[in-house]
Design an enzyme around this catalytic site. Structure first.
Site, short mmCIF file in Angstrom:
data_model
loop_
_atom_site.label_atom_id
_atom_site.label_comp_id
_atom_site.label_asym_id
_atom_site.label_seq_id
_atom_site.Cartn_x
_atom_site.Cartn_y
_atom_site.Cartn_z
N HIS A 128 0.87 -1.19 0.05
CA HIS A 128 -0.18 -0.04 -0.11
C HIS A 128 0.77 1.36 0.18
CE1 HIS A 128 -3.51 -2.46 0.76
NE2 HIS A 128 -3.18 -2.80 1.65
N ASP A 168 -2.35 -10.95 -1.81
CA ASP A 168 -3.04 -10.57 -0.41
C ASP A 168 -4.53 -10.15 -0.54
OD1 ASP A 168 -1.75 -8.85 2.33
OD2 ASP A 168 -3.38 -7.88 1.55
N HIS A 170 -6.10 -7.62 0.41
CA HIS A 170 -6.31 -6.36 0.11
C HIS A 170 -5.58 -5.82 -1.40
CE1 HIS A 170 -6.27 -6.47 4.49
NE2 HIS A 170 -7.25 -5.66 4.55
N ASP A 250 -3.98 -13.19 4.52
CA ASP A 250 -5.17 -12.57 5.12
C ASP A 250 -6.62 -12.81 4.31
OD1 ASP A 250 -4.22 -10.97 2.94
OD2 ASP A 250 -4.15 -9.15 4.34
ZN LIG Z 1 -3.72 -7.50 3.19
#
Ligand SMILES: [Zn+2]
Length: 315
Positions: A128, A168, A170, A250
């Site tokens: 991110h 991941d 996200h 995750d």
């Molecule tokens: Zn993540």
């Protein structure tokens, strides 16, 4: 296969876990599990030193790196407001030092991948972070640093293709921001579109193979979508020099943030599908641990390393 670990990869402390679901000692716990299970069969690598602030200017604005020295910036990135009032020495020890060591470990794992085919770091994957700012527990973008360092040292040339596989849960908005204008970095991103960073659909064209899934997604849907996405990515690949697999666990059903319902078996299946496909094609691969917000995250990470070991040793 080589595994990269350093004892300074540990973010925060047990105290911080009262405010954030990250398994703060995940890298160390995974290291211990692997040492116990596979002992001297594994080849370990450790960087000599963390990356310096000056080196980080390769991928971050100097004004942002300066801002990171303020506790309020750290509090914002970690989303734990009280940290804004903590002494600088504490945020340095809990976050900035581990972040710089993580970047060094990711780069070393990338070098291992180019040398021996598969390098796995027990940290990193901070997808991110952007050039001008951090967010979502990501201070420094180790993925961009790894690629740009390899390019700067001539280990990768500017026209060699790189595959970026972000699984991941996200969406990897930081990495997309770095590479959306770079046709040599070809990306697959399988993510939960209902959660942070709630990526705008008009930005999807910045990733070659975006695979948005909905919260509650279970093994069958997830694995089928990942398999198809991977196939699509590999079909369009042109002799890639490196694959970066951002392997956040995750997606696991007990994860506090992910929103998916993928079982531990499903996570291992995913890792096997990806590693098998890349190893079969002789694509040098670097794996980064990325996110994981369950207390089983270290076990899932250790399992990923075991899969890598079995695949490279049965070849
Ligand atoms: Zn993540």
């Amino acid at each position: 296969m080589q595994i990269v670990y350093h004892q300074n990869l540990i973010f925060g402390s047990a105290l911080l876990n009262r405010f954030h679901p990250f398994q703060f000692d995940r890298a160390r716990a995974a290291f211990r599990i692997l040492r116990e299970d596979l002992g001297s069969k594994l080849e370990w690598k450790t960087p000599d030193k963390p990356v310096t602030w000056a080196q980080l200017e390769l991928v971050h604005d100097s004004s942002y790196l300066k801002d990171l020295q303020r506790s309020s910036t750290i509090a914002h990135i970690v989303e734990v407001p009280f940290l804004a009032f903590s002494p600088k020495a504490l945020t340095k020890r809990w976050f900035l030092d581990p972040a710089r060591w993580s970047v060094a470990c990711s780069l070393l794992a990338g070098e291992c991948a180019l040398e021996c085919g598969l390098g796995i770091s027990l940290g990193g994957g901070f997808h991110h972070a952007k050039r001008q700012g951090g967010e979502g527990f990501c201070f420094l973008n180790d993925i961009a640093y790894l690629l740009e360092s390899l390019r700067a040292t001539g280990k990768l040339t500017l026209n060699q293709q790189v595959l970026y596989i972000d699984l991941d849960v996200h969406q990897g908005n930081g990495v997309s921001a770095y590479y959306h204008n770079d046709p040599t970095v070809r990306s697959l991103d399988v993510y939960n579109e209902d959660i942070y960073p709630v990526w705008r659909s008009d930005l999807r064209s910045t990733v070659e193979v975006p695979v948005p899934l909905r919260s509650g997604c279970t093994d069958e849907t997830y694995l089928q979508a990942t398999r198809e996405g991977l196939e699509h990515l590999l079909q369009g690949a042109q002799d890639p020099a490196l694959a970066v697999f951002n392997a956040g666990n995750d997606i696991f059903l007990e994860d506090a943030l992910g929103g998916f319902r993928v079982s531990a078996h499903g996570v291992a299946q995913r890792d096997k599908i990806v590693l098998e496909a890349l190893i079969e094609r002789d694509i040098p691969t670097v794996v980064l641990a990325s996110g994981g917000y369950s207390q089983k995250s270290s076990q899932l990470l250790a399992e990923l390393c075991r899969i890598g070991y079995e695949l490279t040793h049965s070849k």
